[in-house]
Design an enzyme around this catalytic site. Structure first.
Site, PDB file in Angstrom:
ATOM      1  N   ASN A   1       0.856  -1.184   0.000  1.00 56.40           N
ATOM      2  CA  ASN A   1       0.000   0.000   0.000  1.00 56.40           C
ATOM      3  C   ASN A   1       0.893   1.236   0.000  1.00 56.40           C
ATOM      4  OD1 ASN A   1       0.961   0.248   2.633  1.00 56.40           O
ATOM      5  ND2 ASN A   1      -0.895  -0.613   3.547  1.00 56.40           N
TER       6      ASN A   1
ATOM      7  N   ASP B   1     -11.651  -3.198   0.265  1.00 53.82           N
ATOM      8  CA  ASP B   1     -10.591  -2.588   1.067  1.00 53.82           C
ATOM      9  C   ASP B   1      -9.956  -1.410   0.335  1.00 53.82           C
ATOM     10  OD1 ASP B   1      -8.819  -2.865   3.532  1.00 53.82           O
ATOM     11  OD2 ASP B   1      -7.320  -2.934   1.937  1.00 53.82           O
TER      12      ASP B   1
END
Length: 325
Positions: free
Chosen positions: A9, A198
């Site tokens: 991420n 998500d």
């Protein structure tokens, strides 16, 4: 498997959605194996629900993620699977538990995807294990029903929203379901859906606080209906509650049958994700207070506050119990 840069991420750790996808794959493998362990119609286990899962520790790029799954309860038509994720630093040998999750699957016939087959029973070491499993089964069954009944909300664009309002950070993602997203039955893998959810929740959190963000936990994810190959899915997220250091984001998935299907749009999946804000050094940061404007937003805020306080009280009780032991 080893975690690579494309799993990361923006904070540099492994994406929470990647971990959720790995958890679901492990659950699907073990439950499908079990449901085909006796003579009968061949089937594939489909994900129905994921209980609350906490991200106990981040997984770093270059580490190895070890995912283990165990069947802990079977009802007539469902399988409970408990999954643990452990990260391993292969340079030092250090290991740590990063996730624990409980998932529920139902076996669907390969010949008729709308037919739910019976599940072979498992042997319990103690009668108490079966009783405890049955209690968990009844609780999740009731919660799934309640969640489906309140799933009528939609997210609409807001013109010129003010910063830190619900409309300012809300986000949607549209995805055409292709063959690589699907199981042998031609329906979307639960892990694929959770990864997209998500991603949307992460966008909402980042828009709200303008910092690095990471997934802290996911409340129960309920899979209400299957999503067929060729459908167009809209994954929508909105902020519902903020505490001093965390953000709760409601995410739901709506499906539009796209190819040769007269059916109208329907709600397929819903869940609440919790995120925390981090500095560049990875330290927790205060979260800007969510500004609620409408009565519905204020109601959702209070509901989120209730969930937050309930989880906080449960965590404190667990810590006190562990200290006494």
């Amino acid at each position: 498997r080893i975690m690579r840069p494309d799993d990361a991420n923006v904070a540099g750790n492994v994406h929470g959605g990647t971990i959720l996808k790995m958890i679901e794959e492990a659950g699907a493998i073990i439950s499908t194996r079990h449901c085909n362990s006796q003579a009968g119609e061949p089937c594939v286990a489909a994900l129905a629900r994921v209980e609350r899962t906490d991200f106990l520790s981040p997984v770093c790029i270059g580490e190895v993620a070890n995912v283990s799954a165990e069947i802990t309860y079977t009802s007539r038509h469902s399988v409970e699977v408990q999954v643990n994720v452990m990260s391993e630093n292969i340079l030092t040998g250090a290991k740590k538990v990063t996730n624990k999750a409980t998932l529920w699957y139902v076996p669907l016939s390969l010949k008729n995807v709308n037919k739910v087959l019976e599940v072979p029973p498992i042997q319990y070491a103690r009668k108490e294990q079966e009783d405890e499993g049955k209690k968990r089964y009844e609780e999740q069954k009731l919660d799934r029903l309640e969640t489906k009944q309140r799933n009528g909300d939609m997210i609409f664009p807001v013109i010129n929203p003010e910063p830190h309002t619900v409309g300012y950070s809300q986000s949607s993602l549209i995805h055409l379901v292709g063959p690589s997203d699907c199981t042998l039955l031609g329906f979307v893998h639960g892990g694929v859906t959770m990864k997209l959810m998500d991603e949307v929740a992460g966008i909402v959190a980042a828009r709200h606080c303008k910092t690095n963000i990471v997934t802290a936990s996911v409340d129960a994810i309920n899979f209400h209906e299957k999503i067929k190959k060729g459908s167009v899915i809209t994954i929508s997220g909105r902020m519902t509650f903020t505490s001093n250091k965390s953000m709760e984001i409601e995410v739901f998935v709506d499906a539009d049958p796209f190819v040769d299907e007269p059916r109208e749009r329907y709600r397929a999946v819903s869940a609440f994700f919790t995120y925390v804000s981090l500095s560049k050094e990875g330290k927790p940061l205060p979260v800007p207070q969510l500004l609620t404007e409408t009565e519905d937003e204020k109601r959702r805020f209070e509901e989120g506050k209730g969930r937050y306080l309930q989880t906080k009280a449960k965590r404190q009780a667990q810590m006190q119990q562990a200290a006494r032991q």
